[in-house]
Design an enzyme around this catalytic site. Sequence first.
Site, PDB file in Angstrom:
ATOM      1  N   TYR A  59       0.848  -1.194   0.000  1.00  0.00           N
ATOM      2  CA  TYR A  59       0.000   0.000   0.000  1.00  0.00           C
ATOM      3  C   TYR A  59       0.884   1.245   0.000  1.00  0.00           C
ATOM      4  O   TYR A  59       1.617   1.504   0.956  1.00  0.00           O
ATOM      5  CB  TYR A  59      -0.933   0.022   1.214  1.00  0.00           C
ATOM      6  CG  TYR A  59      -1.943  -1.107   1.258  1.00  0.00           C
ATOM      7  CD1 TYR A  59      -2.276  -1.839   0.126  1.00  0.00           C
ATOM      8  CD2 TYR A  59      -2.584  -1.432   2.451  1.00  0.00           C
ATOM      9  CE1 TYR A  59      -3.202  -2.867   0.182  1.00  0.00           C
ATOM     10  CE2 TYR A  59      -3.522  -2.456   2.513  1.00  0.00           C
ATOM     11  CZ  TYR A  59      -3.819  -3.184   1.378  1.00  0.00           C
ATOM     12  OH  TYR A  59      -4.754  -4.206   1.435  1.00  0.00           O
ATOM     13  N   SER A  60       0.803   2.008  -1.076  1.00  0.00           N
ATOM     14  CA  SER A  60       1.644   3.203  -1.258  1.00  0.00           C
ATOM     15  C   SER A  60       3.123   2.885  -1.061  1.00  0.00           C
ATOM     16  O   SER A  60       3.884   3.666  -0.472  1.00  0.00           O
ATOM     17  CB  SER A  60       1.208   4.334  -0.319  1.00  0.00           C
ATOM     18  OG  SER A  60      -0.042   4.867  -0.711  1.00  0.00           O
TER      19      SER A  60
END
Length: 326
Positions: A59-60
């Site tokens: 995630y990111s």
Amino acid sequence: MQYTRLGSTGVTVARVCLGMMTYGVKSSREWAVEEQEARPFIKKAFDLGFNFFDTADVYSDGVSEEITGRALRDFGKSRETYVLATKVHGAMGSDPNQRGLSRKHIMHGIDNSLRRLGVDYVDLYQIHRFDPNTPMEETLEALSDVVKAGKALYIGGSSMFAWQFAQMLALSDANGFSRFVTMQNHYNLLYREEEREMIPLCRKEGIGLIPWSPLARGLLTRSREQMDATTRAKTDTFGKDLYRRNDDDTAVIDAVSAVAKKRGVPNAQIALAWILAQPGVTAPIIGASKMSHLDDAVKALDIKLEADELKALAEPYRPKPVTGHR
């Protein structure tokens, strides 16, 4: 907030888990909520009684884990009071060894996640997807060693075919490896293919279900006329792959809207109440980019759908291809 056991373990978790994929950097996802804007959501989650938080290394590109770790340290009472989950599998670099479920990637992955999160251990370490290129035994032994080293307390699976999960469970039992305690699967009113095999398997084996996308990337929260009303709906290519947005999907959305209107509550509360009522579900994982998303999640816990409402919500569904495994 209401609480339950995490599958067959002795760990107590909130009946709704806060997913941290929303919090990251806009350079990764246009709809991401960056750190300073994200922190009030995490604080409010604690105030509402959330104690279960789920993130992932991809995630990111790791920023979500960093945001999660800082916020949990600042707003949590102590490490023993909250349950923290993260995942491994996705690409964390351009090198072929920076992805998948090899022993090498798992061992690097857990250490990197712990560093970004700023903790000594995670409560739940999950394989984000199935890896057909790595022998199951290699993956399972590595995960078991992560548990033995005290870097994770439990392990969990995510979207895969039921036969794959059944085989991994059998290998764990045969070899004395740590056993999966949860399955984070794709499940909601718009996607119910998991009811055929995966959910019955998990119920039989005592595996807790912590479904991802219980609101179908937000589609179940809005009327058919508003399906593309948000930045995420317009730019989320993965979400567009998951849902066909045809007459079958809109019929389900219409049913949710009808029950919600009759009850005088937002669609989100009805969609969450439905999944909370499904046998075997421990805690659906919700995202929150508005404060009302957190409020709706907690209020959904008190909605007990009647038999005729459950029937009305279920009837419009039509079978569809398996999605969400990639």
